[in-house]
Design a protein around this motif. Structure first.
Motif, short mmCIF file in Angstrom:
data_model
loop_
_atom_site.label_atom_id
_atom_site.label_comp_id
_atom_site.label_asym_id
_atom_site.label_seq_id
_atom_site.Cartn_x
_atom_site.Cartn_y
_atom_site.Cartn_z
N ARG A 1 0.76 -1.18 0.07
CA ARG A 1 0.03 0.01 -0.17
C ARG A 1 0.83 1.13 -0.01
O ARG A 1 0.61 2.06 -0.67
N GLU A 2 1.76 1.15 0.82
CA GLU A 2 2.72 2.45 0.90
C GLU A 2 3.54 2.59 -0.62
O GLU A 2 3.69 3.60 -0.77
N GLN B 1 3.41 6.00 -2.75
CA GLN B 1 4.64 6.36 -3.19
C GLN B 1 4.80 6.61 -5.00
O GLN B 1 5.10 7.70 -5.17
N PHE B 2 4.37 5.48 -5.50
CA PHE B 2 4.08 5.80 -6.96
C PHE B 2 3.21 6.92 -7.46
O PHE B 2 3.65 7.82 -7.97
N LEU C 1 2.35 12.46 -9.35
CA LEU C 1 1.87 13.76 -9.29
C LEU C 1 2.91 14.71 -9.22
O LEU C 1 2.58 15.93 -9.76
N MET C 2 3.87 14.60 -8.75
CA MET C 2 5.09 15.50 -8.46
C MET C 2 5.54 15.61 -10.00
O MET C 2 5.95 16.66 -10.43
N LEU C 3 5.76 14.78 -10.97
CA LEU C 3 6.07 14.84 -12.29
C LEU C 3 4.97 15.70 -13.10
O LEU C 3 5.45 16.52 -13.70
#
Length: 175
Positions: free
Chosen positions: A10-11, A15-16, A21-23
């Motif tokens: 789940r983590e 993280q993915f 979203l950051m990209l």
């Protein structure tokens, strides 16, 4: 010793998603920075389309009025027979050819590619007219040569008959 950190399934999914979203955020931010000064090519698309349609309509309207000059010039050239054209007819034909060649040269801003055909049509008319003039002059020369040949043939036959008569007269005197 270092402890190894393991993430649960789940983590890792979170993280993915966080990295994706950051990209996307970085791409949007960089796009805004670099593309701020550029104009969109799609913003003027409708205006350009309307202008092109107006120019085509203007060209079509002017082209309709050019048909009379095109047809009359071609028919004048086509009517030239073996006898040739009179000087005033030649003058009218040359005026017609010049009118066709300069039809879109009077400073109008029509950016239609079809207007480039008019100088080509005028060049064709000029070549056709010159061909007709050459044919008429050659036909006239042939008629003159035939007439001269007939006159020479008649003169030759007369001279031949005169010589024959002289010979008969000389032959009759010598006997």
């Amino acid at each position: 010793m270092q402890a190894q950190v393991t993430l649960s399934k789940r983590e890792r999914h979170y993280q993915f998603l966080y990295l994706i979203l950051m990209l996307l955020t970085a791409l949007i931010f960089m796009g805004i920075i670099f593309l701020r000064g550029f104009e969109s090519p799609f913003s003027d698309n409708d205006i350009i389309s309307v202008q092109l349609l107006e120019e085509k309509a203007k060209f079509d309207q002017k082209q309709k009025s050019s048909f009379k000059v095109l047809d009359s010039t071609f028919s004048m050239i086509n009517k030239i027979t073996d006898e040739g054209a009179q000087p005033f007819e030649e003058n009218n034909i040359m005026y017609g050819i010049n009118d066709v060649a300069g039809y879109y040269q009077n400073g109008e801003n029509i950016n239609d590619i079809r207007k480039e055909a008019y100088p080509q049509i005028a060049e064709f008319y000029k070549m056709y007219f010159n061909d007709k003039k050459i044919i008429s002059s050659k036909t006239e020369n042939i008629k003159n040569f035939e007439k001269q040949f007939e006159e020479c043939s008649i003169g030759f036959k007369e001279k031949k008959s005169q010589l024959f008569q002289r010979e008969t007269v000389l032959n009759s005197r010598s006997q």
